[in-house]
Structure formats: C-alpha cells, structure tokens
Design a protein around this motif. Sequence first.
Motif, mmCIF file in Angstrom:
data_model
loop_
_atom_site.group_PDB
_atom_site.id
_atom_site.type_symbol
_atom_site.label_atom_id
_atom_site.label_comp_id
_atom_site.label_asym_id
_atom_site.label_seq_id
_atom_site.Cartn_x
_atom_site.Cartn_y
_atom_site.Cartn_z
ATOM 1 N N TRP A 173 37.418 29.033 30.343
ATOM 2 C CA TRP A 173 36.154 28.457 30.454
ATOM 3 C C TRP A 173 36.022 27.127 30.840
ATOM 4 C CZ3 TRP A 173 33.840 32.878 31.169
ATOM 5 C CH2 TRP A 173 34.367 34.054 30.226
ATOM 6 N N SER A 206 36.513 38.884 44.825
ATOM 7 C CA SER A 206 36.462 40.277 44.410
ATOM 8 C C SER A 206 35.256 40.644 43.758
ATOM 9 C CB SER A 206 37.628 40.601 43.318
ATOM 10 O OG SER A 206 37.384 39.892 42.052
ATOM 11 N N LEU A 252 34.552 41.685 40.740
ATOM 12 C CA LEU A 252 34.476 40.836 39.368
ATOM 13 C C LEU A 252 34.436 39.628 39.362
ATOM 14 C CD1 LEU A 252 36.981 43.394 37.766
ATOM 15 C CD2 LEU A 252 34.453 43.225 37.280
ATOM 16 N N GLY A 253 35.118 39.012 40.293
ATOM 17 C CA GLY A 253 34.854 37.593 40.639
ATOM 18 C C GLY A 253 33.531 37.012 40.781
ATOM 19 N N LEU A 283 30.909 38.870 39.953
ATOM 20 C CA LEU A 283 30.071 38.918 38.726
ATOM 21 C C LEU A 283 30.308 37.673 37.632
ATOM 22 C CD1 LEU A 283 28.325 41.336 37.632
ATOM 23 C CD2 LEU A 283 30.324 41.922 36.283
ATOM 24 N N LEU A 284 31.632 37.360 37.593
ATOM 25 C CA LEU A 284 31.856 36.200 36.814
ATOM 26 C C LEU A 284 31.250 35.046 37.215
ATOM 27 C CD1 LEU A 284 33.673 35.530 34.274
ATOM 28 C CD2 LEU A 284 35.235 34.865 35.821
ATOM 29 N N PHE A 332 27.436 34.634 36.285
ATOM 30 C CA PHE A 332 27.052 34.348 34.729
ATOM 31 C C PHE A 332 27.809 32.868 34.596
ATOM 32 C CE2 PHE A 332 26.104 38.730 34.653
ATOM 33 C CZ PHE A 332 25.021 38.635 33.987
ATOM 34 N N VAL A 349 43.184 34.032 37.724
ATOM 35 C CA VAL A 349 42.740 35.395 37.132
ATOM 36 C C VAL A 349 41.204 35.107 37.190
ATOM 37 C CG1 VAL A 349 41.925 36.178 34.844
ATOM 38 C CG2 VAL A 349 44.320 35.829 35.215
ATOM 39 N N MET A 350 40.530 33.922 37.104
ATOM 40 C CA MET A 350 39.210 33.730 37.188
ATOM 41 C C MET A 350 38.811 33.474 38.675
ATOM 42 S SD MET A 350 38.329 31.686 33.717
ATOM 43 C CE MET A 350 37.009 32.411 33.300
ATOM 44 N N GLU A 351 39.545 33.452 39.588
ATOM 45 C CA GLU A 351 39.487 33.145 41.040
ATOM 46 C C GLU A 351 38.763 31.762 41.247
ATOM 47 O OE1 GLU A 351 37.788 36.823 42.907
ATOM 48 O OE2 GLU A 351 39.143 38.068 41.730
#
Lengths: 160, 160, 160
Positions: C45, C59, C61-62, C64-65, C68, C126-128
């Motif tokens: 973070w 992606s 999920l990327g 979506l992350l 938020f 991982v967090m793109e």
Amino acid sequence: MPEEKKKKLAMVIFSGDMDKLFAAFSIATGAAASNMDVTMFFTFWGLRALKKKKRSGKSFLGRLLGLFYGGDISRSSPSKMSFGGIGRWMFKKMMKAKNVPTLAELRQAAIDLGVKFIGCQMSMQVMEIPKDTMIDEVNQCVGVASFIEQAQQADVTLFV
Amino acid sequence: MPEEKKKKLAMVIFSGDMDKLFAAFSIATGAAASNMDVTMFFTFWGLRALKKKKRSGKSFLGRLLGLFYGGDISRSSPSKMSFGGIGRWMFKKMMKAKNVPTLAELRQAAIDLGVKFIGCQMSMQVMEIPKDTMIDEVNQCVGVASFIEQAQQADVTLFV
Amino acid sequence: MPEEKKKKLAMVIFSGDMDKLFAAFSIATGAAASNMDVTMFFTFWGLRALKKKKRSGKSFLGRLLGLFYGGDISRSSPSKMSFGGIGRWMFKKMMKAKNVPTLAELRQAAIDLGVKFIGCQMSMQVMEIPKDTMIDEVNQCVGVASFIEQAQQADVTLFV
C-alpha cells in the motif's frame, strides 16, 4: 572506574490501539527491566496513551475528534474485532482471567522503571491535545528532531 | 581463524494480516538468504502465522475469538479491502498470476533457511493458543525478555 | 582528512494510510535534515505514496484494486476515522489550520533533502503498478534483497 554503557531502546508509538499499546508497553517495561535505557516517542493516535482523562479540542473538528477518540488509555479498542466496544470488553476480560496487568498498570510499571515518555509537539497541536491534559510523567513535548537524536544512539528502534 | 560475525535481524510479528505477514516473511527469507541470522517473535494476532489448523480456546470468549480469528495462516485477510474474504481471494489470485509464493510456501522457505520462530508466551495464554496447536518448527515459547535479549544483539529490528 | 561517517536510516513503508505516511515522511525529512542518510523502501500500500496520478492495472482484479486504491498520495485516508473520505477531509483541514505541510509538500521536502525512494519490484508486479506511473524521483525498483543490504548498514530501521 569505567561503567558499562547501557543499551538503548527508542520507540515511536504511533498507534492508539489497545493491543498495540499493550505490546509496546510490554516491550518497554521488559527492556527497562533488562537494564536498558528506554524512550517512547508518542505521536498521533499514540498520544491517547498519555492522556489524563477524556477531553476534546476547542475547534469544531477538534471536538468531533474528541467525540470518537477523546478517551484515555482505558478507552482504547483493539485493532481487530473492535465491534463498537465489545472487543475492548472481551480482551480486558480475557486478560484479567489470566492475571495480565491492565494497560494503565503497565504504563505505571514503565514509569516506575524509568522509561522516558516524550510527546510529539506537532501531533499535539494538530489534534488539539494541550500538555496539561496529559499525565504528569510526560517528560517533554518536542519535535521529531529530538526523536531522531535518540534513535541515532539507540541499539533497538521500533515503530508501533 | 576468526569467523566473520553474522549480521542479525530480530522482528516482532504482531500483525496477523495477510499482507503484513507476506511482507514480514519476504523480509525474513530475504535476510536469511543474505546470510543473516533471523529471529521472528510472534505475538498477538501474529501467532496465527504459526497455527497448525483451525482451533479455538476453551472458555466462552476463547471460542468467540476462535470463531472470528481461529484459522491458520491461509485464512489471513489483507489489512485493507478485506470485504469479508473477497480481498483474500483477490490477492491470492493476483499473486498466483504473478507466480508469487503463497504465505505457507514463504513460511516453509523461512524454515528451510533456518529462520528461528519464537512464540510469545503471554499472548498464547491470553488468546488460549496452546503450543501443541502450533507448527512443530516453533523453537520456543518465551516471554518478552527473551526477545529483548535477541533485539539487543541485532543489527536490524522491525515491528510488523 | 577523515570524514565522519553519516548515520543511516532505512525504512520500510508498507502502509498507504494518510496518517502513517505523514509520520513516515516527517521522520524521514527530520532525519535527513539532521544530516542522516535516509532510504525509504516502499512496498504494498505504501507504493501509493509514489504514484503520479490515478491509474489502474490492466487485469480485471487490477482494475478493481485501482477503483478502491488507485489514487495518488493526496487521496490517502487516515487509518482511523476514515468515514468514506470525511476523515481525510477533516485531517487536511486540521493540519492546514495549524500550518502543517501537506503529504505532497512533505514528500517534496524529502526529495529536496536527498532522501532515496526505492520501490519494491514484487509488489509493483502483483499490484500492477508500472514504473512509468510513479514519480520520476523513484531511484530504483528492486527486490527485498536490496533493502536488506541497506538495512544491514543502517543505524536506525523502522517498519511503517
């Protein structure tokens, strides 16, 4: 007669969560009991650990902050499973059942063992916590530079 | 033949959050791979990282705690965006997509690299986590004084 | 003419919370102003503190992350009393009233004082979060081994 230099522990106490404060004071008293020289620098939410009693700032936002975060050390909640106070009650109960000291008792032990308490001046200003609302054992309220000075000389440094 | 003294890392693992445990084990394995002597002292929520399987305490409050926090390392949720388990699923998915090891794999790597795991005795008592419910690689369950001793000799100290 | 060796501070910045980042950058700038050599290793973070602007991964999920947690440093919320953005507004207001610098100003001060910013490569994957979405002052994006190297030589180490 050369005296052996005491090992030194410097901690930043940023958190005001019950469980983290518990860990912090356990480490501080443990270190002081092992003859270390211990300094705790309280900042932001951690300042709650030094408050005498519930009190709020004077501005509207200061009062709002006081409403949610105005209590003293006994009003801190755990960082997990807070559940609007149930977590606090539960942990107090579980700790008491195992004869673990309360946070206020641990803090007193730290004082008795000579742990130094320092308040972060800037946080106190922003959060509207004047020095006279804090317990008398707060040694001084200073800027971050004073903590840096302590930390440079320390053997162990932790941010809680 | 003087042997060069190994550098030493001592960590307090207070958090049981998936993301923080991930950071902690990454640092621990990285340090051990760089030939450092690494000790992890697990306390409070961090103890979850050492549990063998889901299990709760015996008292009513111990069982309540087990209900919400009883799982092993694979059941930890991220500190942000937990969303009742969705965050955990999402991060696992994103990590897998990038071939990042799981927490359990990272923990095994730490064991293989000789990282020492120590459990905090007092937290284990309060949270009702007996030693036989923890993985066999837990070297010892001791008080905070033992951690202080390790930390005093350490070159790097971190509270996670 | 022997030059005195500078004292060294190495920090892991794991958190992306407004208040923790504030504490981290205050300590970093304070230390750099006291002539310390400061390295901040941003991971998970904490990477938000280095982002240029709102941007999401590719992606599902990327994205979506990103939805938020996609904003830059000015969009961080405090770790307590977030209240869907109200906490952020409130703290900004209280800090402004006391003439405390903003996070972006503190970060700039850190840059001007020569604080080194390092990004954790694995978290970025991982967090793109690609390197070109981060501010230009990010010195390098490396693995945890590079941080270990810095930390071994450091006099003060903190995990925020």
